[in-house]
Design a protein around this motif. Structure first.
Motif, PDB file in Angstrom:
ATOM      1  N   SER A   1       0.818  -1.215   0.000  1.00  0.00           N
ATOM      2  CA  SER A   1       0.000   0.000   0.000  1.00  0.00           C
ATOM      3  C   SER A   1       0.850   1.262   0.000  1.00  0.00           C
ATOM      4  CB  SER A   1      -0.963   0.017   1.199  1.00  0.00           C
ATOM      5  OG  SER A   1      -1.995   0.954   0.976  1.00  0.00           O
ATOM      6  N   ILE A   2       1.885   1.268  -0.835  1.00  0.00           N
ATOM      7  CA  ILE A   2       2.731   2.442  -1.026  1.00  0.00           C
ATOM      8  C   ILE A   2       2.492   3.037  -2.412  1.00  0.00           C
ATOM      9  CG2 ILE A   2       5.098   3.333  -1.044  1.00  0.00           C
ATOM     10  CD1 ILE A   2       4.018   2.374   1.694  1.00  0.00           C
ATOM     11  N   TRP A   3       2.445   2.182  -3.426  1.00  0.00           N
ATOM     12  CA  TRP A   3       2.170   2.675  -4.780  1.00  0.00           C
ATOM     13  C   TRP A   3       0.743   3.199  -4.888  1.00  0.00           C
ATOM     14  CZ3 TRP A   3       4.770  -0.576  -9.210  1.00  0.00           C
ATOM     15  CH2 TRP A   3       6.153  -0.632  -8.980  1.00  0.00           C
ATOM     16  N   THR A   4      -0.101   2.912  -3.917  1.00  0.00           N
ATOM     17  CA  THR A   4      -1.468   3.442  -3.896  1.00  0.00           C
ATOM     18  C   THR A   4      -1.517   4.874  -3.368  1.00  0.00           C
ATOM     19  OG1 THR A   4      -1.738   2.363  -1.748  1.00  0.00           O
ATOM     20  CG2 THR A   4      -2.616   1.216  -3.676  1.00  0.00           C
TER      21      THR A   4
ATOM     22  N   ASN B   1      19.977  -8.192  -4.496  1.00  0.00           N
ATOM     23  CA  ASN B   1      20.757  -9.259  -5.104  1.00  0.00           C
ATOM     24  C   ASN B   1      20.173  -9.672  -6.454  1.00  0.00           C
ATOM     25  OD1 ASN B   1      22.652  -9.516  -2.921  1.00  0.00           O
ATOM     26  ND2 ASN B   1      20.997 -10.431  -1.718  1.00  0.00           N
ATOM     27  N   GLU B   2      20.913 -10.470  -7.193  1.00  0.00           N
ATOM     28  CA  GLU B   2      20.594 -10.746  -8.598  1.00  0.00           C
ATOM     29  C   GLU B   2      19.196 -11.322  -8.796  1.00  0.00           C
ATOM     30  OE1 GLU B   2      21.170 -10.559 -12.603  1.00  0.00           O
ATOM     31  OE2 GLU B   2      22.476  -9.758 -11.031  1.00  0.00           O
ATOM     32  N   ASN B   3      18.769 -12.232  -7.945  1.00  0.00           N
ATOM     33  CA  ASN B   3      17.464 -12.869  -8.112  1.00  0.00           C
ATOM     34  C   ASN B   3      16.421 -12.333  -7.123  1.00  0.00           C
ATOM     35  OD1 ASN B   3      18.164 -14.684 -10.261  1.00  0.00           O
ATOM     36  ND2 ASN B   3      19.345 -15.852  -8.758  1.00  0.00           N
ATOM     37  N   ALA B   4      16.640 -11.116  -6.663  1.00  0.00           N
ATOM     38  CA  ALA B   4      15.755 -10.522  -5.669  1.00  0.00           C
ATOM     39  C   ALA B   4      14.356 -10.285  -6.225  1.00  0.00           C
ATOM     40  CB  ALA B   4      16.341  -9.206  -5.168  1.00  0.00           C
ATOM     41  N   VAL B   5      13.403 -10.210  -5.292  1.00  0.00           N
ATOM     42  CA  VAL B   5      11.985  -9.995  -5.602  1.00  0.00           C
ATOM     43  C   VAL B   5      11.524  -8.685  -4.966  1.00  0.00           C
ATOM     44  CG1 VAL B   5       9.636 -10.832  -5.167  1.00  0.00           C
ATOM     45  CG2 VAL B   5      11.445 -12.446  -5.771  1.00  0.00           C
ATOM     46  N   PHE B   6      10.800  -7.895  -5.746  1.00  0.00           N
ATOM     47  CA  PHE B   6      10.144  -6.688  -5.249  1.00  0.00           C
ATOM     48  C   PHE B   6       8.646  -6.939  -5.323  1.00  0.00           C
ATOM     49  CE2 PHE B   6       9.957  -1.752  -5.946  1.00  0.00           C
ATOM     50  CZ  PHE B   6       9.327  -1.603  -4.732  1.00  0.00           C
ATOM     51  N   LEU B   7       8.012  -7.133  -4.155  1.00  0.00           N
ATOM     52  CA  LEU B   7       6.586  -7.432  -4.088  1.00  0.00           C
ATOM     53  C   LEU B   7       5.829  -6.162  -3.741  1.00  0.00           C
ATOM     54  CD1 LEU B   7       4.527  -9.816  -4.210  1.00  0.00           C
ATOM     55  CD2 LEU B   7       4.762  -9.962  -1.718  1.00  0.00           C
ATOM     56  N   VAL B   8       4.838  -5.833  -4.582  1.00  0.00           N
ATOM     57  CA  VAL B   8       4.142  -4.552  -4.480  1.00  0.00           C
ATOM     58  C   VAL B   8       2.638  -4.777  -4.514  1.00  0.00           C
ATOM     59  CG1 VAL B   8       3.764  -2.310  -5.599  1.00  0.00           C
ATOM     60  CG2 VAL B   8       6.041  -3.376  -5.680  1.00  0.00           C
ATOM     61  N   SER B   9       1.901  -4.070  -3.666  1.00  0.00           N
ATOM     62  CA  SER B   9       0.450  -4.021  -3.810  1.00  0.00           C
ATOM     63  C   SER B   9       0.086  -2.712  -4.507  1.00  0.00           C
ATOM     64  CB  SER B   9      -0.251  -4.124  -2.451  1.00  0.00           C
ATOM     65  OG  SER B   9      -0.109  -2.929  -1.710  1.00  0.00           O
ATOM     66  N   TYR B  10      -0.974  -2.757  -5.328  1.00  0.00           N
ATOM     67  CA  TYR B  10      -1.322  -1.566  -6.108  1.00  0.00           C
ATOM     68  C   TYR B  10      -2.796  -1.613  -6.475  1.00  0.00           C
ATOM     69  CZ  TYR B  10      -1.802  -4.158 -10.488  1.00  0.00           C
ATOM     70  OH  TYR B  10      -2.247  -5.007 -11.476  1.00  0.00           O
ATOM     71  N   LEU B  11      -3.282  -0.509  -7.010  1.00  0.00           N
ATOM     72  CA  LEU B  11      -4.626  -0.414  -7.565  1.00  0.00           C
ATOM     73  C   LEU B  11      -4.500  -0.016  -9.032  1.00  0.00           C
ATOM     74  CD1 LEU B  11      -6.440   1.483  -4.666  1.00  0.00           C
ATOM     75  CD2 LEU B  11      -6.897  -0.875  -5.401  1.00  0.00           C
ATOM     76  N   PRO B  12      -4.940  -0.857  -9.957  1.00  0.00           N
ATOM     77  CA  PRO B  12      -4.813  -0.517 -11.383  1.00  0.00           C
ATOM     78  C   PRO B  12      -5.800   0.575 -11.782  1.00  0.00           C
ATOM     79  CG  PRO B  12      -6.019  -2.571 -11.126  1.00  0.00           C
ATOM     80  CD  PRO B  12      -5.558  -2.182  -9.758  1.00  0.00           C
TER      81      PRO B  12
ATOM     82  N   ALA C   1      -4.495  -8.962  -2.865  1.00  0.00           N
ATOM     83  CA  ALA C   1      -3.519  -8.660  -1.828  1.00  0.00           C
ATOM     84  C   ALA C   1      -4.242  -8.437  -0.493  1.00  0.00           C
ATOM     85  CB  ALA C   1      -2.698  -7.434  -2.223  1.00  0.00           C
ATOM     86  N   PHE C   2      -4.618  -7.227  -0.200  1.00  0.00           N
ATOM     87  CA  PHE C   2      -5.302  -6.884   1.047  1.00  0.00           C
ATOM     88  C   PHE C   2      -5.949  -5.522   0.847  1.00  0.00           C
ATOM     89  CE2 PHE C   2      -1.027  -5.352   1.023  1.00  0.00           C
ATOM     90  CZ  PHE C   2      -1.099  -4.069   1.517  1.00  0.00           C
ATOM     91  N   ASP C   3      -6.963  -5.224   1.625  1.00  0.00           N
ATOM     92  CA  ASP C   3      -7.644  -3.933   1.571  1.00  0.00           C
ATOM     93  C   ASP C   3      -8.034  -3.544   0.142  1.00  0.00           C
ATOM     94  OD1 ASP C   3      -7.238  -3.838   4.306  1.00  0.00           O
ATOM     95  OD2 ASP C   3      -5.446  -2.587   4.177  1.00  0.00           O
ATOM     96  N   GLY C   4      -8.467  -4.543  -0.640  1.00  0.00           N
ATOM     97  CA  GLY C   4      -8.955  -4.296  -1.988  1.00  0.00           C
ATOM     98  C   GLY C   4      -7.895  -4.145  -3.061  1.00  0.00           C
ATOM     99  N   GLN C   5      -6.639  -4.349  -2.719  1.00  0.00           N
ATOM    100  CA  GLN C   5      -5.542  -4.157  -3.664  1.00  0.00           C
ATOM    101  C   GLN C   5      -5.143  -5.477  -4.332  1.00  0.00           C
ATOM    102  OE1 GLN C   5      -2.359  -1.664  -1.928  1.00  0.00           O
ATOM    103  NE2 GLN C   5      -3.842  -1.003  -0.398  1.00  0.00           N
ATOM    104  N   LEU C   6      -4.283  -5.372  -5.346  1.00  0.00           N
ATOM    105  CA  LEU C   6      -3.760  -6.519  -6.071  1.00  0.00           C
ATOM    106  C   LEU C   6      -2.248  -6.571  -5.904  1.00  0.00           C
ATOM    107  CD1 LEU C   6      -5.791  -6.116  -9.395  1.00  0.00           C
ATOM    108  CD2 LEU C   6      -6.324  -7.629  -7.474  1.00  0.00           C
ATOM    109  N   TRP C   7      -1.677  -7.749  -6.227  1.00  0.00           N
ATOM    110  CA  TRP C   7      -0.223  -7.925  -6.138  1.00  0.00           C
ATOM    111  C   TRP C   7       0.429  -7.810  -7.510  1.00  0.00           C
ATOM    112  CZ3 TRP C   7       1.888  -7.385  -1.724  1.00  0.00           C
ATOM    113  CH2 TRP C   7       1.395  -7.970  -0.555  1.00  0.00           C
TER     114      TRP C   7
END
Length: 237
Positions: A130-133, A152-163, A214-220
């Motif tokens: 709930s930051i990109w929102t 790191n090279e294979n790192a993951v950035f997991l984000v919740s958002y509202l399209p 995701a949560f609170d109506g958002q998507l991953w």
């Protein structure tokens, strides 16, 4: 006397409600305090989170997700950025005992520039729940660049958002929208999937728009380097 509804509440939900009662709006919906943090933790586990993972949470707020992450992760493996110092302090005081904090040694920074380099380490996972929102497109680009430089090279950035559901809903402003360390005004923003995809591609990143809520109506969505072979231990989508 406790009602049936009170008896069904988890301990962390009761603590979140107490925090809101004591301090006012926490930046997250009080009614889903426990559920929102738990869902973020569960999604990170799906992505391959383990105690050995080094994780950075952008906008950790009152620590409803850190409640699950800090005891689970190894020593100094949790870092959080949150400009609203009071929310972090409230969470630390109410949600954690001193022994857990001494053992795990979480670290926090309060910069408002989305500077991910402040901890001087490379991360395996970055979470922005709930930051990109609330942030602008320039903020998102800063985070994506910071992810590239501090992971790191294979790192993951997991984000919740509202399209964005229309061109008019695609946020073009430059300011943070919503409560913060300098604002009590609520609000949310949306960003178009095509813009996110184009921005990631321009930086050599790959974005996967996940079907799971995701949560609170958002998507991953999940961001990785285009060259990544995938994070170890991730479950199939």
């Amino acid at each position: 006397m406790k009602t049936a509804s009170d008896q069904q509440k988890t301990n962390v939900q009761r603590l979140g409600e107490k925090m809101a009662l004591d301090h006012g709006f926490l930046g997250v919906p009080t009614q889903t305090f426990d559920e929102g943090g738990r869902r973020q933790f569960a999604e990170l586990l799906r992505e391959g989170l383990s105690p050995e993972t080094s994780l950075l949470e952008i906008g950790c707020g009152c620590l409803r997700t850190a409640y699950w992450l800090i005891p689970f992760l190894g020593e100094r493996n949790y870092c959080g950025i949150e400009p609203h110092r009071d929310r972090v302090r409230w969470g630390l005081d109410l949600l954690f005992d001193d022994q857990v904090l001494r053992q795990r040694q979480p670290r926090f920074d309060h910069n408002a520039e989305f500077d991910l380099s402040v901890f001087g380490k490379k991360f395996d996972m970055v979470l922005a729940g709930s930051i990109w929102t609330h942030c602008s497109k320039s903020h998102i680009r800063t985070m994506l660049e910071g992810f590239l430089q501090n992971s790191n090279e294979n790192a993951v950035f997991l984000v919740s958002y509202l399209p964005a559901r229309s061109p008019e809903e695609d946020y073009k402003g430059t300011a943070w929208v919503g409560t913060s360390h300098v604002s009590d005004e609520p609000g949310i923003v949306r960003h178009s999937k095509s813009w996110i995809d184009t921005e990631c591609t321009s930086l050599g990143l790959r974005v996967d728009f996940l079907d799971r809520k995701a949560f609170d109506g958002q998507l991953w969505l999940r961001v990785q380097r285009a060259s990544s072979i995938g994070f170890p231990g991730r479950l199939q989508d």
